[in-house]
Design a protein around this motif. Structure first.
Motif, PDB file in Angstrom:
ATOM      1  N   ASP A  46       0.831  -1.204   0.000  1.00 16.38           N
ATOM      2  CA  ASP A  46       0.000   0.000   0.000  1.00 16.38           C
ATOM      3  C   ASP A  46       0.870   1.260   0.000  1.00 16.38           C
ATOM      4  O   ASP A  46       0.610   2.212  -0.737  1.00 16.38           O
ATOM      5  CB  ASP A  46      -0.937  -0.012   1.212  1.00 16.38           C
ATOM      6  CG  ASP A  46      -2.032   1.040   1.103  1.00 16.38           C
ATOM      7  OD1 ASP A  46      -2.706   1.096   0.065  1.00 16.38           O
ATOM      8  OD2 ASP A  46      -2.206   1.806   2.065  1.00 16.38           O
ATOM      9  N   ALA A  47       1.915   1.246   0.804  1.00 15.44           N
ATOM     10  CA  ALA A  47       2.837   2.388   0.824  1.00 15.44           C
ATOM     11  C   ALA A  47       3.601   2.486  -0.495  1.00 15.44           C
ATOM     12  O   ALA A  47       3.810   3.584  -1.029  1.00 15.44           O
ATOM     13  CB  ALA A  47       3.808   2.262   1.997  1.00 15.44           C
ATOM     14  N   ALA A  48       3.994   1.335  -1.059  1.00 16.33           N
ATOM     15  CA  ALA A  48       4.701   1.330  -2.346  1.00 16.33           C
ATOM     16  C   ALA A  48       3.802   1.872  -3.459  1.00 16.33           C
ATOM     17  O   ALA A  48       4.263   2.572  -4.362  1.00 16.33           O
ATOM     18  CB  ALA A  48       5.190  -0.084  -2.680  1.00 16.33           C
ATOM     19  N   ILE A  49       2.505   1.578  -3.379  1.00 19.27           N
ATOM     20  CA  ILE A  49       1.547   2.088  -4.373  1.00 19.27           C
ATOM     21  C   ILE A  49       1.481   3.612  -4.297  1.00 19.27           C
ATOM     22  O   ILE A  49       1.421   4.291  -5.328  1.00 19.27           O
ATOM     23  CB  ILE A  49       0.161   1.434  -4.180  1.00 19.27           C
ATOM     24  CG1 ILE A  49       0.212  -0.026  -4.649  1.00 19.27           C
ATOM     25  CG2 ILE A  49      -0.924   2.208  -4.928  1.00 19.27           C
ATOM     26  CD1 ILE A  49      -0.980  -0.862  -4.237  1.00 19.27           C
ATOM     27  N   ALA A  50       1.513   4.155  -3.083  1.00 26.62           N
ATOM     28  CA  ALA A  50       1.506   5.622  -2.938  1.00 26.62           C
ATOM     29  C   ALA A  50       2.719   6.215  -3.646  1.00 26.62           C
ATOM     30  O   ALA A  50       2.614   7.225  -4.356  1.00 26.62           O
ATOM     31  CB  ALA A  50       1.497   6.012  -1.459  1.00 26.62           C
ATOM     32  N   VAL A  51       3.883   5.576  -3.491  1.00 21.31           N
ATOM     33  CA  VAL A  51       5.104   6.040  -4.161  1.00 21.31           C
ATOM     34  C   VAL A  51       4.939   5.944  -5.676  1.00 21.31           C
ATOM     35  O   VAL A  51       5.284   6.876  -6.417  1.00 21.31           O
ATOM     36  CB  VAL A  51       6.332   5.230  -3.677  1.00 21.31           C
ATOM     37  CG1 VAL A  51       7.565   5.547  -4.523  1.00 21.31           C
ATOM     38  CG2 VAL A  51       6.601   5.511  -2.204  1.00 21.31           C
ATOM     39  N   ALA A  52       4.388   4.815  -6.151  1.00 17.65           N
ATOM     40  CA  ALA A  52       4.178   4.632  -7.595  1.00 17.65           C
ATOM     41  C   ALA A  52       3.243   5.706  -8.153  1.00 17.65           C
ATOM     42  O   ALA A  52       3.445   6.211  -9.264  1.00 17.65           O
ATOM     43  CB  ALA A  52       3.610   3.237  -7.872  1.00 17.65           C
ATOM     44  N   LYS A  53       2.235   6.069  -7.379  1.00 22.63           N
ATOM     45  CA  LYS A  53       1.294   7.107  -7.836  1.00 22.63           C
ATOM     46  C   LYS A  53       1.963   8.485  -7.909  1.00 22.63           C
ATOM     47  O   LYS A  53       1.675   9.272  -8.813  1.00 22.63           O
ATOM     48  CB  LYS A  53       0.069   7.146  -6.925  1.00 22.63           C
ATOM     49  CG  LYS A  53      -0.821   5.935  -7.138  1.00 22.63           C
ATOM     50  CD  LYS A  53      -2.097   6.011  -6.352  1.00 22.63           C
ATOM     51  CE  LYS A  53      -3.011   4.882  -6.820  1.00 22.63           C
ATOM     52  NZ  LYS A  53      -4.317   4.936  -6.224  1.00 22.63           N
ATOM     53  N   ILE A  54       2.846   8.764  -6.971  1.00 19.83           N
ATOM     54  CA  ILE A  54       3.592  10.035  -7.017  1.00 19.83           C
ATOM     55  C   ILE A  54       4.494  10.044  -8.255  1.00 19.83           C
ATOM     56  O   ILE A  54       4.559  11.039  -8.981  1.00 19.83           O
ATOM     57  CB  ILE A  54       4.413  10.240  -5.729  1.00 19.83           C
ATOM     58  CG1 ILE A  54       3.476  10.441  -4.532  1.00 19.83           C
ATOM     59  CG2 ILE A  54       5.359  11.440  -5.876  1.00 19.83           C
ATOM     60  CD1 ILE A  54       4.150  10.342  -3.174  1.00 19.83           C
ATOM     61  N   LEU A  55       5.173   8.920  -8.507  1.00 17.36           N
ATOM     62  CA  LEU A  55       6.034   8.824  -9.686  1.00 17.36           C
ATOM     63  C   LEU A  55       5.227   9.012 -10.969  1.00 17.36           C
ATOM     64  O   LEU A  55       5.652   9.718 -11.886  1.00 17.36           O
ATOM     65  CB  LEU A  55       6.757   7.475  -9.706  1.00 17.36           C
ATOM     66  CG  LEU A  55       7.879   7.315  -8.672  1.00 17.36           C
ATOM     67  CD1 LEU A  55       8.263   5.845  -8.515  1.00 17.36           C
ATOM     68  CD2 LEU A  55       9.105   8.139  -9.072  1.00 17.36           C
ATOM     69  N   ALA A  56       4.045   8.395 -11.018  1.00 13.51           N
ATOM     70  CA  ALA A  56       3.186   8.528 -12.205  1.00 13.51           C
ATOM     71  C   ALA A  56       2.735   9.979 -12.386  1.00 13.51           C
ATOM     72  O   ALA A  56       2.744  10.509 -13.501  1.00 13.51           O
ATOM     73  CB  ALA A  56       1.977   7.600 -12.088  1.00 13.51           C
ATOM     74  N   ALA A  57       2.360  10.625 -11.284  1.00 14.10           N
ATOM     75  CA  ALA A  57       1.926  12.024 -11.355  1.00 14.10           C
ATOM     76  C   ALA A  57       3.063  12.911 -11.858  1.00 14.10           C
ATOM     77  O   ALA A  57       2.848  13.842 -12.644  1.00 14.10           O
ATOM     78  CB  ALA A  57       1.436  12.495  -9.984  1.00 14.10           C
ATOM     79  N   TYR A  58       4.280  12.597 -11.432  1.00 14.00           N
ATOM     80  CA  TYR A  58       5.447  13.352 -11.882  1.00 14.00           C
ATOM     81  C   TYR A  58       5.705  13.116 -13.376  1.00 14.00           C
ATOM     82  O   TYR A  58       5.891  14.051 -14.152  1.00 14.00           O
ATOM     83  CB  TYR A  58       6.676  12.957 -11.052  1.00 14.00           C
ATOM     84  CG  TYR A  58       7.959  13.555 -11.575  1.00 14.00           C
ATOM     85  CD1 TYR A  58       8.197  14.928 -11.472  1.00 14.00           C
ATOM     86  CD2 TYR A  58       8.909  12.756 -12.194  1.00 14.00           C
ATOM     87  CE1 TYR A  58       9.378  15.481 -11.973  1.00 14.00           C
ATOM     88  CE2 TYR A  58      10.085  13.307 -12.693  1.00 14.00           C
ATOM     89  CZ  TYR A  58      10.303  14.670 -12.579  1.00 14.00           C
ATOM     90  OH  TYR A  58      11.460  15.214 -13.088  1.00 14.00           O
ATOM     91  N   GLU A  59       5.690  11.834 -13.768  1.00 10.74           N
ATOM     92  CA  GLU A  59       5.945  11.476 -15.171  1.00 10.74           C
ATOM     93  C   GLU A  59       4.915  12.126 -16.100  1.00 10.74           C
ATOM     94  O   GLU A  59       5.229  12.517 -17.215  1.00 10.74           O
ATOM     95  CB  GLU A  59       5.897   9.945 -15.350  1.00 10.74           C
ATOM     96  CG  GLU A  59       6.987   9.198 -14.627  1.00 10.74           C
ATOM     97  CD  GLU A  59       8.268   9.092 -15.441  1.00 10.74           C
ATOM     98  OE1 GLU A  59       8.188   8.982 -16.663  1.00 10.74           O
ATOM     99  OE2 GLU A  59       9.342   9.138 -14.828  1.00 10.74           O
ATOM    100  N   GLU A  60       3.673  12.201 -15.629  1.00  7.21           N
ATOM    101  CA  GLU A  60       2.589  12.745 -16.457  1.00  7.21           C
ATOM    102  C   GLU A  60       2.501  14.270 -16.361  1.00  7.21           C
ATOM    103  O   GLU A  60       1.619  14.881 -16.967  1.00  7.21           O
ATOM    104  CB  GLU A  60       1.257  12.114 -16.039  1.00  7.21           C
ATOM    105  CG  GLU A  60       1.194  10.625 -16.345  1.00  7.21           C
ATOM    106  CD  GLU A  60       0.114   9.892 -15.572  1.00  7.21           C
ATOM    107  OE1 GLU A  60      -0.759  10.556 -14.962  1.00  7.21           O
ATOM    108  OE2 GLU A  60       0.130   8.652 -15.589  1.00  7.21           O
ATOM    109  N   GLY A  61       3.390  14.876 -15.561  1.00 10.85           N
ATOM    110  CA  GLY A  61       3.411  16.327 -15.465  1.00 10.85           C
ATOM    111  C   GLY A  61       2.321  16.923 -14.586  1.00 10.85           C
ATOM    112  O   GLY A  61       2.079  18.130 -14.615  1.00 10.85           O
TER     113      GLY A  61
END
Length: 194
Positions: A46-61
């Protein structure tokens, strides 16, 4: 803060982490038991998913570098804060989850600030195991973080690699990267209720 306040996304919250801790505190945990092991893995994922979502938000601008790093810091502060349990065994289990997640946060931050490190995931993991054997834990963590930037960049992590080494910190750290890899492939929210 809600998602519709000026379109600000919420990636993780102290309440969410506390809900997981409450479940751990309520359960009779036995690491040998599949349900107990799944609860701890879900907490970690669950915590790793939060990190993945932040990375995705960054990648998508959707968030800039500063905001992404700040969000990662917020999640890290929540997840790595000291847990107040009376049960020593449960404290140890939570500590194991927290330990596994340390390189996840550092790798994500490194990736956002500097991009992926050149190299192969398995070479970094082997170098980390070698550094751990030499009792150079800072170097070992550094290698695992570098492996993590490769995982974020899309390289595959083969956890079977760990069978070559003694169980230790590097094993726990790589376990965290495995959670991150799963989260990047399928960033679906883990349900807090069973």
């Amino acid at each position: 803060m809600t998602d519709d306040e000026e379109g600000i996304e919420t990636f993780y919250s102290a309440e969410r982490w506390q809900n997981w801790l409450d479940r751990v505190e309520e359960e009779d945990l036995d690491p040998e038991n599949e349900d107990s092991a799944r609860l701890l893995l879900n907490l970690q994922d669950d915590a790793a998913i939060a990190v993945a979502k932040i990375l995705a938000a960054y990648e998508e601008g959707r968030v800039d570098e500063d905001r992404a790093v700040e969000e990662l810091g917020d999640v890290r502060d929540i997840v790595l804060s000291e847990v107040d349990f009376d049960d020593e065994d449960k404290l140890m289990l939570i500590d194991g989850v927290q330990t596994s997640l340390v390189p996840v946060f550092y790798a994500a931050e490194e990736y956002i600030v500097a991009g992926a490190t050149e190299g192969e995931v398995d070479e970094f993991v082997r170098a980390a195991a070698g550094a751990e054997a030499d009792e150079d834990l800072d170097a070992a963590l550094g290698y695992v973080v570098q492996a993590g930037t490769r995982v974020i960049d899309g390289d595959a992590l083969d956890v079977d690699l760990l069978e070559e080494f003694e169980y230790g910190l590097v094993s726990e750290w790589v376990n965290g990267l495995d959670s991150l890899q799963s989260a990047l492939e399928d960033p679906e929210v883990v349900e807090e209720e069973g």
